[in-house]
Design a protein around this motif. Structure first.
Motif, mmCIF file in Angstrom:
data_model
loop_
_atom_site.group_PDB
_atom_site.id
_atom_site.type_symbol
_atom_site.label_atom_id
_atom_site.label_comp_id
_atom_site.label_asym_id
_atom_site.label_seq_id
_atom_site.Cartn_x
_atom_site.Cartn_y
_atom_site.Cartn_z
ATOM 1 N N VAL A 38 0.840 -1.200 0.000
ATOM 2 C CA VAL A 38 0.000 0.000 0.000
ATOM 3 C C VAL A 38 0.878 1.255 0.000
ATOM 4 O O VAL A 38 0.622 2.207 -0.747
ATOM 5 C CB VAL A 38 -0.969 -0.003 1.206
ATOM 6 C CG1 VAL A 38 -1.614 1.357 1.419
ATOM 7 C CG2 VAL A 38 -2.031 -1.086 1.016
ATOM 8 N N ASN A 39 1.909 1.279 0.825
ATOM 9 C CA ASN A 39 2.818 2.433 0.853
ATOM 10 C C ASN A 39 3.499 2.633 -0.498
ATOM 11 O O ASN A 39 3.700 3.767 -0.939
ATOM 12 C CB ASN A 39 3.862 2.279 1.956
ATOM 13 C CG ASN A 39 3.267 2.458 3.341
ATOM 14 O OD1 ASN A 39 2.237 3.102 3.509
ATOM 15 N ND2 ASN A 39 3.913 1.879 4.332
ATOM 16 N N CYS A 42 1.020 4.266 -2.771
ATOM 17 C CA CYS A 42 0.914 5.683 -2.402
ATOM 18 C C CYS A 42 2.114 6.486 -2.893
ATOM 19 O O CYS A 42 1.972 7.660 -3.263
ATOM 20 C CB CYS A 42 0.773 5.831 -0.885
ATOM 21 S SG CYS A 42 -0.826 5.319 -0.254
ATOM 22 N N SER A 43 3.275 5.864 -2.932
ATOM 23 C CA SER A 43 4.491 6.574 -3.360
ATOM 24 C C SER A 43 4.467 6.915 -4.845
ATOM 25 O O SER A 43 5.286 7.698 -5.315
ATOM 26 C CB SER A 43 5.744 5.744 -3.041
ATOM 27 O OG SER A 43 5.891 4.666 -3.951
ATOM 28 N N SER A 46 -0.697 8.198 -5.807
ATOM 29 C CA SER A 46 -2.106 7.803 -5.819
ATOM 30 C C SER A 46 -2.962 8.885 -5.164
ATOM 31 O O SER A 46 -2.579 9.443 -4.142
ATOM 32 C CB SER A 46 -2.282 6.484 -5.057
ATOM 33 O OG SER A 46 -3.655 6.198 -4.906
ATOM 34 N N PHE A 48 -5.580 8.302 -3.624
ATOM 35 C CA PHE A 48 -6.265 7.657 -2.509
ATOM 36 C C PHE A 48 -5.327 7.520 -1.319
ATOM 37 O O PHE A 48 -4.126 7.274 -1.480
ATOM 38 C CB PHE A 48 -6.783 6.279 -2.929
ATOM 39 C CG PHE A 48 -7.666 6.334 -4.142
ATOM 40 C CD1 PHE A 48 -8.953 6.847 -4.058
ATOM 41 C CD2 PHE A 48 -7.195 5.913 -5.374
ATOM 42 C CE1 PHE A 48 -9.768 6.923 -5.169
ATOM 43 C CE2 PHE A 48 -7.991 5.988 -6.500
ATOM 44 C CZ PHE A 48 -9.283 6.496 -6.401
ATOM 45 N N ASP A 49 -5.880 7.653 -0.125
ATOM 46 C CA ASP A 49 -5.044 7.522 1.067
ATOM 47 C C ASP A 49 -4.814 6.051 1.391
ATOM 48 O O ASP A 49 -5.431 5.153 0.808
ATOM 49 C CB ASP A 49 -5.638 8.277 2.253
ATOM 50 C CG ASP A 49 -7.001 7.745 2.690
ATOM 51 O OD1 ASP A 49 -7.334 6.590 2.361
ATOM 52 O OD2 ASP A 49 -7.730 8.488 3.363
ATOM 53 N N ARG A 50 -3.909 5.789 2.329
ATOM 54 C CA ARG A 50 -3.528 4.421 2.682
ATOM 55 C C ARG A 50 -4.718 3.600 3.157
ATOM 56 O O ARG A 50 -4.869 2.432 2.810
ATOM 57 C CB ARG A 50 -2.432 4.437 3.738
ATOM 58 C CG ARG A 50 -1.093 4.889 3.176
ATOM 59 C CD ARG A 50 0.026 5.020 4.214
ATOM 60 N NE ARG A 50 0.041 3.963 5.197
ATOM 61 C CZ ARG A 50 -0.105 4.163 6.525
ATOM 62 N NH1 ARG A 50 -0.283 5.364 7.009
ATOM 63 N NH2 ARG A 50 -0.066 3.155 7.350
ATOM 64 N N THR A 52 -7.888 3.885 2.385
ATOM 65 C CA THR A 52 -8.776 3.536 1.270
ATOM 66 C C THR A 52 -8.174 2.406 0.443
ATOM 67 O O THR A 52 -8.863 1.436 0.106
ATOM 68 C CB THR A 52 -9.028 4.768 0.383
ATOM 69 O OG1 THR A 52 -9.628 5.796 1.182
ATOM 70 C CG2 THR A 52 -9.927 4.437 -0.792
ATOM 71 N N ILE A 53 -6.886 2.512 0.128
ATOM 72 C CA ILE A 53 -6.223 1.467 -0.660
ATOM 73 C C ILE A 53 -6.238 0.143 0.098
ATOM 74 O O ILE A 53 -6.547 -0.912 -0.471
ATOM 75 C CB ILE A 53 -4.784 1.883 -1.034
ATOM 76 C CG1 ILE A 53 -4.816 3.105 -1.958
ATOM 77 C CG2 ILE A 53 -4.037 0.728 -1.688
ATOM 78 C CD1 ILE A 53 -3.470 3.762 -2.171
ATOM 79 N N THR A 54 -5.942 0.184 1.395
ATOM 80 C CA THR A 54 -5.959 -1.031 2.211
ATOM 81 C C THR A 54 -7.351 -1.649 2.222
ATOM 82 O O THR A 54 -7.508 -2.868 2.074
ATOM 83 C CB THR A 54 -5.498 -0.729 3.651
ATOM 84 O OG1 THR A 54 -4.175 -0.197 3.606
ATOM 85 C CG2 THR A 54 -5.506 -1.982 4.515
#
Length: 147
Positions: A38-39, A42-43, A46, A48-50, A52-54
């Motif tokens: 997920v991180n 995000c890098s 994205s 979307f925040d962590r 939301t992705i999780t």
């Protein structure tokens, strides 16, 4: 170009027709956790925040299992298709074959064959280069296939 780490090993199975022959294995440097994956997403910027992705990944895993257990294949866009297959013992007749003949069920993945995001073996091979781990570590000990 991706650099895949490899290590040579020798087949030590004396009953094998390949006894004594040398092969290569891909070495994996680590296994990323869901949080690390997920991180990484995000890098890449994205929107979307962590959390939301999780949540989406967790729901996708839950639904994938539910659907394949309902005899469905699940195609995830350009990634590929997940499905179940079975290993069975034969029955001598149709009547002798039952659920008890199913010994294992495997979750399978079939990579997408589209040119937009080719994941087939030939395409991945053409995008990768290989680096023998011995060149990085100086370790020249022989490795058998019994690792």
């Amino acid at each position: 170009m991706a650099k895949l780490l490899t290590k040579k090993y020798q087949n030590t199975n004396q009953s094998s027709t390949a006894f004594g022959k040398w092969y290569g294995r891909i070495i994996h440097t680590e296994t990323l956790s869901t949080e690390q994956f997920v991180n990484h997403i995000c890098s890449h910027g994205s929107p979307f925040d962590r959390a939301t992705i999780t949540g989406v990944l967790t729901a996708a895993c839950d639904c994938l299992v539910e659907l394949v257990l309902d005899s469905k294949k699940v195609r995830l866009g350009d990634l590929g298709t997940f499905y179940l297959s079975a290993e069975t013992q034969p029955g001598n007749t149709s009547e002798e074959f039952s659920d008890d003949n199913v010994k294992k069920v495997h979750l399978r993945f079939w990579p997408n064959q589209k040119q937009s995001y080719p994941l087939d073996s030939i395409s991945i091979r053409s995008r990768a280069s290989f680096k023998n781990i011995e060149q990085l570590t100086g370790d020249t000990t022989n490795t058998s296939d019994t690792e």
